[in-house]
Scaffold this motif. Structure first.
Motif, short mmCIF file in Angstrom:
data_model
loop_
_atom_site.label_atom_id
_atom_site.label_comp_id
_atom_site.label_asym_id
_atom_site.label_seq_id
_atom_site.Cartn_x
_atom_site.Cartn_y
_atom_site.Cartn_z
N LEU A 96 58.55 -63.33 76.16
CA LEU A 96 59.47 -63.26 77.30
C LEU A 96 59.85 -64.63 77.81
O LEU A 96 61.02 -64.89 78.11
CB LEU A 96 58.82 -62.45 78.44
CG LEU A 96 58.95 -60.94 78.30
CD1 LEU A 96 58.01 -60.24 79.27
CD2 LEU A 96 60.38 -60.49 78.56
N VAL A 97 58.87 -65.52 77.91
CA VAL A 97 59.20 -66.83 78.48
C VAL A 97 60.08 -67.64 77.54
O VAL A 97 60.98 -68.36 77.98
CB VAL A 97 57.93 -67.60 78.93
CG1 VAL A 97 57.21 -68.27 77.77
CG2 VAL A 97 58.28 -68.64 79.99
N LEU A 98 59.87 -67.49 76.25
CA LEU A 98 60.73 -68.18 75.29
C LEU A 98 62.15 -67.64 75.38
O LEU A 98 63.12 -68.39 75.37
CB LEU A 98 60.20 -68.01 73.85
CG LEU A 98 58.91 -68.77 73.52
CD1 LEU A 98 58.41 -68.39 72.14
CD2 LEU A 98 59.15 -70.27 73.59
N ALA A 99 62.25 -66.31 75.49
CA ALA A 99 63.58 -65.70 75.60
C ALA A 99 64.25 -66.09 76.91
O ALA A 99 65.44 -66.41 76.95
CB ALA A 99 63.46 -64.18 75.48
N SER A 107 65.09 -67.59 87.55
CA SER A 107 64.09 -66.86 88.34
C SER A 107 63.03 -66.24 87.44
O SER A 107 61.85 -66.19 87.79
CB SER A 107 64.75 -65.77 89.18
OG SER A 107 65.29 -64.77 88.34
N LEU A 108 63.43 -65.80 86.26
CA LEU A 108 62.47 -65.19 85.34
C LEU A 108 61.54 -66.24 84.75
O LEU A 108 60.35 -66.01 84.58
CB LEU A 108 63.20 -64.43 84.23
CG LEU A 108 62.33 -63.68 83.23
CD1 LEU A 108 61.40 -62.71 83.94
CD2 LEU A 108 63.18 -62.94 82.21
N ILE A 109 62.10 -67.42 84.44
CA ILE A 109 61.25 -68.50 83.93
C ILE A 109 60.19 -68.84 84.97
O ILE A 109 59.01 -68.98 84.64
CB ILE A 109 62.09 -69.75 83.60
CG1 ILE A 109 63.10 -69.44 82.50
CG2 ILE A 109 61.19 -70.91 83.16
CD1 ILE A 109 64.11 -70.55 82.25
N ASP A 110 60.61 -68.97 86.23
CA ASP A 110 59.67 -69.28 87.31
C ASP A 110 58.58 -68.22 87.38
O ASP A 110 57.40 -68.54 87.46
CB ASP A 110 60.39 -69.29 88.67
CG ASP A 110 61.08 -70.61 88.92
OD1 ASP A 110 62.07 -70.62 89.67
OD2 ASP A 110 60.64 -71.62 88.35
N ALA A 115 53.04 -66.72 86.34
CA ALA A 115 52.10 -65.72 85.84
C ALA A 115 51.13 -66.35 84.85
O ALA A 115 49.92 -66.09 84.89
CB ALA A 115 52.84 -64.56 85.20
N PHE A 116 51.66 -67.19 83.98
CA PHE A 116 50.80 -67.89 83.02
C PHE A 116 49.78 -68.74 83.76
O PHE A 116 48.58 -68.71 83.46
CB PHE A 116 51.64 -68.81 82.13
CG PHE A 116 52.01 -68.20 80.82
CD1 PHE A 116 53.32 -67.86 80.54
CD2 PHE A 116 51.04 -67.97 79.85
CE1 PHE A 116 53.66 -67.29 79.32
CE2 PHE A 116 51.37 -67.40 78.64
CZ PHE A 116 52.68 -67.06 78.36
N ALA A 117 50.28 -69.53 84.70
CA ALA A 117 49.39 -70.44 85.43
C ALA A 117 48.29 -69.65 86.14
O ALA A 117 47.12 -70.02 86.12
CB ALA A 117 50.19 -71.27 86.43
N ASP A 118 48.68 -68.54 86.77
CA ASP A 118 47.70 -67.72 87.48
C ASP A 118 46.67 -67.16 86.52
O ASP A 118 45.49 -67.07 86.84
CB ASP A 118 48.39 -66.55 88.20
CG ASP A 118 49.23 -67.02 89.38
OD1 ASP A 118 50.15 -66.29 89.78
OD2 ASP A 118 48.97 -68.13 89.88
N ARG A 119 47.12 -66.77 85.33
CA ARG A 119 46.19 -66.14 84.39
C ARG A 119 45.27 -67.15 83.71
O ARG A 119 44.16 -66.82 83.37
CB ARG A 119 46.97 -65.37 83.32
CG ARG A 119 47.80 -64.21 83.84
CD ARG A 119 47.16 -62.88 83.61
NE ARG A 119 47.15 -62.49 82.22
CZ ARG A 119 48.01 -61.64 81.66
NH1 ARG A 119 48.98 -61.12 82.39
NH2 ARG A 119 47.91 -61.33 80.39
N ILE A 120 45.74 -68.36 83.50
CA ILE A 120 44.88 -69.29 82.77
C ILE A 120 44.04 -70.18 83.67
O ILE A 120 43.11 -70.83 83.19
CB ILE A 120 45.68 -70.20 81.79
CG1 ILE A 120 46.59 -71.16 82.54
CG2 ILE A 120 46.43 -69.36 80.78
CD1 ILE A 120 47.18 -72.24 81.63
#
Lengths: 166, 438
Positions: A96-99, A107-110, A115-120
């Protein structure tokens, strides 16, 4: 398949995934994507997206449709949608982030990067390497040195560290 | 008594100084979001009805199964991607191709204290996470939330902990770089923390950035006295100032001194009138310093631009106890304290200064249940400080922290925050990599 229907009030576009599947979408919603917006300005109505597979494109269209109907009253509703939207596996999030990056939907990239940052953020170093497919290129001595430099950061909150790669 | 000394001590606790550029990333440009350049959208088609009949040949979208890396066996499986069943698309090899700008966007959103651990992931991440440009980018991401910084000295060793409100986690920061004489926590602003203390007979001040472990002693003031201090950072101007008002005993009439980091010097200004009536309560907002005077309670204001003091004739609430001054966002100034002499009838209230009418307007009262929980007895000591329209109450003996959000009008306990030690000093703190001590 015909492209835009000139009799309808709303101008429609066709987005085509890398697997050549086609999806109809209102132009007003699709232009949330900077990439699509540029192509529309160049008179495209059939938008080929060879970098986005069908599954991912379906999700992105869902996102754009939801955010396309944003009003002052449904902000909470959209927040809930966003929260649920990112509850996906790392592999899906990556697609999704690549797309989203390719399609230039800010807004979707943000949302996805957050979400990535929160998860890792609580993941162990090993788990992060697994998630991102990064081999450890430190020698044991180098790794020990980097660890020592910020030992306190590793020690602190040890009990919070998550070792799973999901 | 006049002493003008040059700034002498400074240092960096990092092995790799933050000033050295390790990464090859150019300063700011690479951190602007770019449309991913890999895989163009096929050939430019001039006909709107045209179909891209040719097969997709974009290299990043191949659906074939990738062969496993050579030599992959059980021993190396922990450092390489887990091998997957052949019928599942093995797209993990795309990961290292994650565009630089996306990786930066993700890493920039990781809270500051968690960044350090990520340096151990691989050499590339280690390099990115120390790159000057990246750290600046990281600091620009909207606040990772307010933090509380507590400082106390256990005989000789300084202990410093930071509690992140959004993460509900404590981080103990090594403060071994702090010289012995640093004793009082003056405060924190814009990511910098200021300390003061007596080095022998000399009163000294120091600024540091706990995140980057950089610090330096400021030049000595013109008058060597223990003074009431306040530090303010101007992020737009990339500078900071330290204002020294009265001496802490309130018996010496000294000119106000202001340190400006841009010229690295202290300058002398008007002496505060009624110096003997100074309290320790100060707050800085909108380039003005507000100071509370006692007997009767009054308000003095110091303007940085003119270097002059002015009396603000706002009448203080009658029978006010404590009287903490707290600065909010923009020009907002709050007054916090208890009304009522008898414990059963006391209430904690918050007023805001109406600058035009020059009156204190009550804006909130602490609900009785919080008041009782915070201060079992009315004589219980508590501290009150604030930042950005958040007001924090701490009761050390009970190890509790209470937060009031002025905008949302919400009272809440600070979860997971067991504040220890009765003799520790505390303030709000924003961890920022880009806060410079110069």
């Amino acid at each position: 398949m015909a492209s835009s229907s000139k009799t309808e009030q709303k101008k429609m576009l066709i987005l085509k995934s890398s697997e050549e599947e086609e999806f109809e979408i209102e132009e007003s919603i699709a232009v949330q994507s900077g990439t699509i917006k540029n192509m529309v300005e160049d008179d495209f109505t059939l938008i080929p997206l060879p970098n986005v597979d069908t599954e991912t494109l379906i999700k992105i269209i869902k996102y754009m449709k939801k955010h396309g109907e944003k009003t002052k009253s449904n902000e909470k509703d959209i927040e809930e949608f966003d929260k649920e939207f990112v509850k996906k596996s790392f592999t899906e999030l990556k697609e999704l982030v690549l797309a989203a990056n390719y399609l230039h939907i800010t807004s979707l990239i943000d949302l996805l990067c957050q979400a990535f940052a929160d998860r890792i953020k609580n993941k162990s170093v090993k788990a992060i390497r697994e998630i991102f497919g990064i081999p450890n290129d430190f020698t044991p001595e180098e790794e020990a040195e980097v660890y020592e430099q910020h030992k306190w950061a590793h020690e602190e909150g040890k009990e919070h560290i998550d070792h799973s790669a999901y | 008594m006049v002493e003008i000394a040059e700034s002498s001590e400074s240092g960096s606790g990092l092995l790799n100084s933050g000033e050295v550029k390790i990464g090859s990333l150019p300063e700011e440009d690479s951190f602007h979001r770019q449309v991913s350049s890999f895989g163009s959208s096929g050939s430019r088609n001039t006909s709107p009805l045209g179909r891209i009949g040719s097969r997709n040949t974009s290299p990043s979208r191949q659906k074939v199964v990738k062969t496993k890396p050579r030599g992959l066996d059980e021993e190396t499986v922990t450092t390489f991607v887990k091998p997957v069943q052949p019928d599942v698309q093995m797209e993990d090899n795309i990961w290292p191709m994650l565009p630089e700008d996306l990786l930066n966007e993700i890493l920039a959103r990781v809270p500051p204290f968690m960044i350090f651990r990520l340096r151990s992931v691989c050499k590339r991440w280690n390099s990115i996470l120390q790159d000057h440009g990246f750290l600046k980018f990281h600091s620009q991401v909207p606040s990772h939330g307010p933090c509380l910084l507590t400082f106390w000295k256990n005989s000789q060793t300084p202990q410093c902990s930071v509690f992140s409100l959004p993460l509900k986690q404590w981080f103990r920061i090594p403060f071994t770089f702090l010289p012995q004489w640093a004793f009082w926590l003056v405060g924190s602003s814009g990511g910098l923390v200021c300390f003061s203390g007596l080095d022998g007979m000399t009163f000294k001040t120091l600024v540091c950035n706990p995140l980057t472990q950089t610090w330096r002693t400021l030049p000595s003031m013109h008058y060597n006295q223990q003074r009431q201090l306040i530090m303010v950072v101007d992020r737009k101007d990339r500078s900071f100032k330290v204002i020294a008002t009265s001496d802490i005993y309130g018996d010496k009439s000294l000119p106000t001194e202001v340190y400006d980091s841009k010229i690295d010097k202290w300058s002398l200004h008007q002496t505060m009138p009624a110096v003997n009536l100074c309290s320790s309560k100060m707050a800085f907002c909108d380039s003005r310093l507000y100071l509370e005077t006692l007997s009767p309670l009054g308000l003095m204001m110091y303007r940085l631009d003119t270097g002059q003091w002015e009396h603000i004739p706002a009448k203080f609430p009658r029978s006010l106890l404590d009287g903490y001054l707290v600065a909010g966002t923009h020009k907002r100034l709050f007054l916090v304290g208890r009304i009522g002499l008898y414990s059963t009838l006391q209430s904690m209230r918050i007023w805001e200064l109406d600058h035009t009418k020059v009156v204190w307007v009550e804006i909130s009262r602490m609900p009785p249940r919080y008041f009782r929980a915070l201060l079992r007895l009315s004589a219980e000591r508590f501290e009150c400080f604030g930042q950005d329209n958040l007001i924090c109450f701490t009761s050390w003996n009970q190890g509790k922290g209470l937060l009031y959000d002025v905008d949302k009008k919400l009272w809440s306990w600070i979860a997971g925050c067991a504040l220890q030690s009765y003799n520790s000093q505390v303030c709000f703190y924003e961890p920022r990599f880009d806060a410079s001590i110069y």
